[in-house]
Design a protein around this motif. Structure first.
Motif, PDB file in Angstrom:
ATOM      1  N   LEU A 289       1.117  -1.506  -0.050  1.00  0.00           N
ATOM      2  CA  LEU A 289       0.296   0.520   0.201  1.00  0.00           C
ATOM      3  C   LEU A 289       1.394   1.157  -0.049  1.00  0.00           C
ATOM      4  O   LEU A 289       1.723   1.237   0.858  1.00  0.00           O
ATOM      5  CB  LEU A 289      -0.816  -0.081   1.265  1.00  0.00           C
ATOM      6  CG  LEU A 289      -2.673  -1.112   1.229  1.00  0.00           C
ATOM      7  CD1 LEU A 289      -2.926  -1.153   2.111  1.00  0.00           C
ATOM      8  CD2 LEU A 289      -3.384  -0.659   0.032  1.00  0.00           C
ATOM      9  N   HIS A 309       2.489   5.879   8.433  1.00  0.00           N
ATOM     10  CA  HIS A 309       1.764   5.875   7.378  1.00  0.00           C
ATOM     11  C   HIS A 309       2.153   7.064   7.025  1.00  0.00           C
ATOM     12  O   HIS A 309       2.050   7.976   8.227  1.00  0.00           O
ATOM     13  CB  HIS A 309       0.332   5.622   6.987  1.00  0.00           C
ATOM     14  CG  HIS A 309      -0.290   5.767   5.849  1.00  0.00           C
ATOM     15  ND1 HIS A 309      -0.623   6.819   5.252  1.00  0.00           N
ATOM     16  CD2 HIS A 309      -0.093   4.877   4.774  1.00  0.00           C
ATOM     17  CE1 HIS A 309      -0.785   6.882   4.109  1.00  0.00           C
ATOM     18  NE2 HIS A 309      -1.090   6.130   3.258  1.00  0.00           N
ATOM     19  N   ARG A 324     -13.797  -1.457  11.678  1.00  0.00           N
ATOM     20  CA  ARG A 324     -13.921  -1.933  10.260  1.00  0.00           C
ATOM     21  C   ARG A 324     -14.288  -3.911  10.685  1.00  0.00           C
ATOM     22  O   ARG A 324     -13.620  -4.844   9.926  1.00  0.00           O
ATOM     23  CB  ARG A 324     -13.290  -2.066   9.068  1.00  0.00           C
ATOM     24  CG  ARG A 324     -13.514  -0.813   8.496  1.00  0.00           C
ATOM     25  CD  ARG A 324     -12.611  -0.254   7.636  1.00  0.00           C
ATOM     26  NE  ARG A 324     -12.445   0.546   6.737  1.00  0.00           N
ATOM     27  CZ  ARG A 324     -13.061   2.262   7.584  1.00  0.00           C
ATOM     28  NH1 ARG A 324     -13.170   2.360   8.743  1.00  0.00           N
ATOM     29  NH2 ARG A 324     -13.725   3.662   6.360  1.00  0.00           N
ATOM     30  N   CYS A 370      -7.110  -0.615   3.376  1.00  0.00           N
ATOM     31  CA  CYS A 370      -7.400   0.068   1.794  1.00  0.00           C
ATOM     32  C   CYS A 370      -8.194   1.381   2.319  1.00  0.00           C
ATOM     33  O   CYS A 370      -8.321   2.498   1.449  1.00  0.00           O
ATOM     34  CB  CYS A 370      -7.831  -0.673   0.733  1.00  0.00           C
ATOM     35  SG  CYS A 370      -6.448  -2.250  -0.046  1.00  0.00           S
ATOM     36  N   ASP A 371      -9.717   0.686   2.706  1.00  0.00           N
ATOM     37  CA  ASP A 371     -10.564   1.114   3.053  1.00  0.00           C
ATOM     38  C   ASP A 371     -10.122   2.291   3.810  1.00  0.00           C
ATOM     39  O   ASP A 371     -10.511   3.833   3.713  1.00  0.00           O
ATOM     40  CB  ASP A 371     -11.784   0.862   3.649  1.00  0.00           C
ATOM     41  CG  ASP A 371     -12.898   0.574   2.708  1.00  0.00           C
ATOM     42  OD1 ASP A 371     -12.663   1.015   1.723  1.00  0.00           O
ATOM     43  OD2 ASP A 371     -14.395   0.677   4.086  1.00  0.00           O
ATOM     44  N   LEU A 373      -7.000   3.723   4.240  1.00  0.00           N
ATOM     45  CA  LEU A 373      -5.917   4.578   4.019  1.00  0.00           C
ATOM     46  C   LEU A 373      -6.662   5.389   2.809  1.00  0.00           C
ATOM     47  O   LEU A 373      -5.517   6.084   2.048  1.00  0.00           O
ATOM     48  CB  LEU A 373      -4.609   4.004   3.641  1.00  0.00           C
ATOM     49  CG  LEU A 373      -4.007   3.051   4.774  1.00  0.00           C
ATOM     50  CD1 LEU A 373      -2.981   2.532   4.344  1.00  0.00           C
ATOM     51  CD2 LEU A 373      -3.778   3.953   5.762  1.00  0.00           C
ATOM     52  N   ARG A 374      -7.479   5.551   2.223  1.00  0.00           N
ATOM     53  CA  ARG A 374      -7.931   5.392   0.808  1.00  0.00           C
ATOM     54  C   ARG A 374      -7.903   6.816   1.102  1.00  0.00           C
ATOM     55  O   ARG A 374      -8.590   7.605   1.822  1.00  0.00           O
ATOM     56  CB  ARG A 374      -9.607   5.147   0.381  1.00  0.00           C
ATOM     57  CG  ARG A 374      -9.986   5.204  -0.676  1.00  0.00           C
ATOM     58  CD  ARG A 374     -11.758   4.884  -0.440  1.00  0.00           C
ATOM     59  NE  ARG A 374     -11.654   3.448  -0.557  1.00  0.00           N
ATOM     60  CZ  ARG A 374     -12.088   2.661  -1.525  1.00  0.00           C
ATOM     61  NH1 ARG A 374     -10.929   2.462  -2.398  1.00  0.00           N
ATOM     62  NH2 ARG A 374     -11.729   1.236  -0.667  1.00  0.00           N
TER      63      ARG A 374
END
Ligand SMILES: Cc1ncc(COP(=O)(O)O)c(C=O)c1O
Length: 374
Positions: A289, A309, A324, A370-371, A373-374
């Motif tokens: 990612l 991140h 989540r 993924c969600d 860090l979108r």
């Protein structure tokens, strides 16, 4: 279903563990705590020690129970017979709690605490250890796996280097017992400590140690509790055992001890090959990612993947994943301060799968991350 990737915090207890604890607690409430203890004496006085001795591949007389890994470590290290000027070797991966004790002992006893150097990839410099070990080194302290990143330290190789020497050798196995093979006999250390609640999947409030006979013989404890000592005259007491139980206090939370025993049994019956493959899968997800930075020193790795991140704070990632259905935790830089400061990390996301997680859990984690860090 929650995906639990926080085994480095606390593993999920198997049903056998919760049943052992609730069953015991119910017996206490109905029939009296002392009476229940008598009924379960075979487990509480012998079985749990036998089982932990098998878990650690250590003599049963070396085993002592505590209420945390830190209590286990400090209950031994505080009483070691250090002399002014003794050198203590630690690594950059030392746990902060242990480091606080070294700081205090250094101040009180005038010890010299030295940090073993690492190679550019983060592995310990074993050649340096071999070349510099001397008889003024009184203790070498190594975590098998640190709190804040997944490096596996070469505790067996270090044991071979230290074997002919005078120093005591202590291994903090808090993050390795239950996920990696841990053998006191193979490591050759004098002290090994761990918590019950992590990869062993026992209850909170449990910890244990293997305290070798060479070390026990050199420690003069300031106190012995009544499970090991008797007043034999108005001004004299005698200690009944040379075993490591001398380091314990008599009173314990027996439901927790029963839970720990059930966790040890569960562990000894395992036939899986550990969480290694899931660790690699988690690492691949994170690495793939954009914007992520793995905190991943060393050449051997355990099932702890930590990362930051460049845009999203670690706490937000943790909270987003939790929302989540994925449990991960925050590795606080201050808990592994020597190393984390050198890489400039105050907080990282720590993902720690175990053998009971599945590839589908890794997919759920990947989708959720993924969600977030979108
Ligand atoms: C490497 C290491 N050592 C020691 C400890 C302390 O364990 P406890 O909280 O049971 O005292 C931890 C806790 O996370 C740890 O990760």
């Amino acid at each position: 279903m929650t995906v639990h990737f926080n085994n480095a915090g606390a593993g999920l207890m198997p049903t056998a563990v919760t049943q052992a604890m609730t069953g015991y607690l119910t017996e206490e409430a109905k029939g009296g705590a002392y009476e229940t203890e008598q009924r379960h004496a075979a487990t509480l006085e012998r079985g749990i020690y036998d089982r932990l001795a098998r878990v650690l591949d250590a003599p049963v007389d070396d085993i002592a129970l505590f209420d945390s890994a830190t209590r286990a470590w400090t209950s031994v290290v505080s009483h070691l017979p250090f002399a002014a000027g003794d050198r203590i070797w630690i690594t950059p991966y030392e746990y902060a709690g242990n480091l606080i004790l070294w700081t205090e002992l250094r101040r009180r006893l005038d010890l010299r605490v030295e940090v073993v150097p690492v190679l550019p990839d983060g592995d310990l410099d074993l050649d340096w250890m071999e070349a510099n070990i001397d008889d003024d080194v009184a203790f070498v302290s190594v975590p098998h796996v640190p709190s804040g990143c997944g490096i596996v330290l070469p505790v067996e190789e270090i044991g071979r280097i230290l074997a002919p020497r005078r120093c005591f050798y202590g291994v903090d196995a808090c993050q390795s017992v239950g996920q990696l093979p841990v053998s006191l006999a193979v490591i050759g250390c004098d002290l090994l400590t761990a918590a019950g609640r992590k990869y062993l999947r026992g209850p909170r409030g449990t910890g244990f140690a293997a305290i070798g006979s060479r070390l026990r013989a050199r420690v003069s404890l300031p106190f012995h509790d009544l499970h090991t000592a008797d007043m034999v005259a108005d001004d004299a007491y005698e200690v009944r055992t040379e075993s490591a139980r001398r380091f314990e206090y008599a009173e314990r939370g027996n439901p927790g001890v029963m839970g720990l025993d059930a966790a040890a049994r569960h562990h000894l019956a395992r036939t899986d090959s550990g969480p290694g493959p899931l660790r690699d899968a988690v690492r691949e997800v994170v690495e793939g990612l954009p914007g992520t930075r793995l905190i991943d020193p060393g050449s051997r790795h355990a099932a702890l993947v930590t990362f930051t991140h460049d845009r999203v704070p670690s706490q937000d990632i943790r909270a987003g994943l939790h929302g989540r259905g994925v449990n991960v935790w925050i590795a606080q830089g201050s808990h592994t301060p020597l190393y984390m400061r050198t890489v400039g990390v105050e907080q990282a996301v720590r993902v720690s799968p175990h053998y009971y997680n599945s590839p589908a859990d890794v997919e759920t984690f990947a989708g959720a991350l993924c969600d977030v860090l979108r």
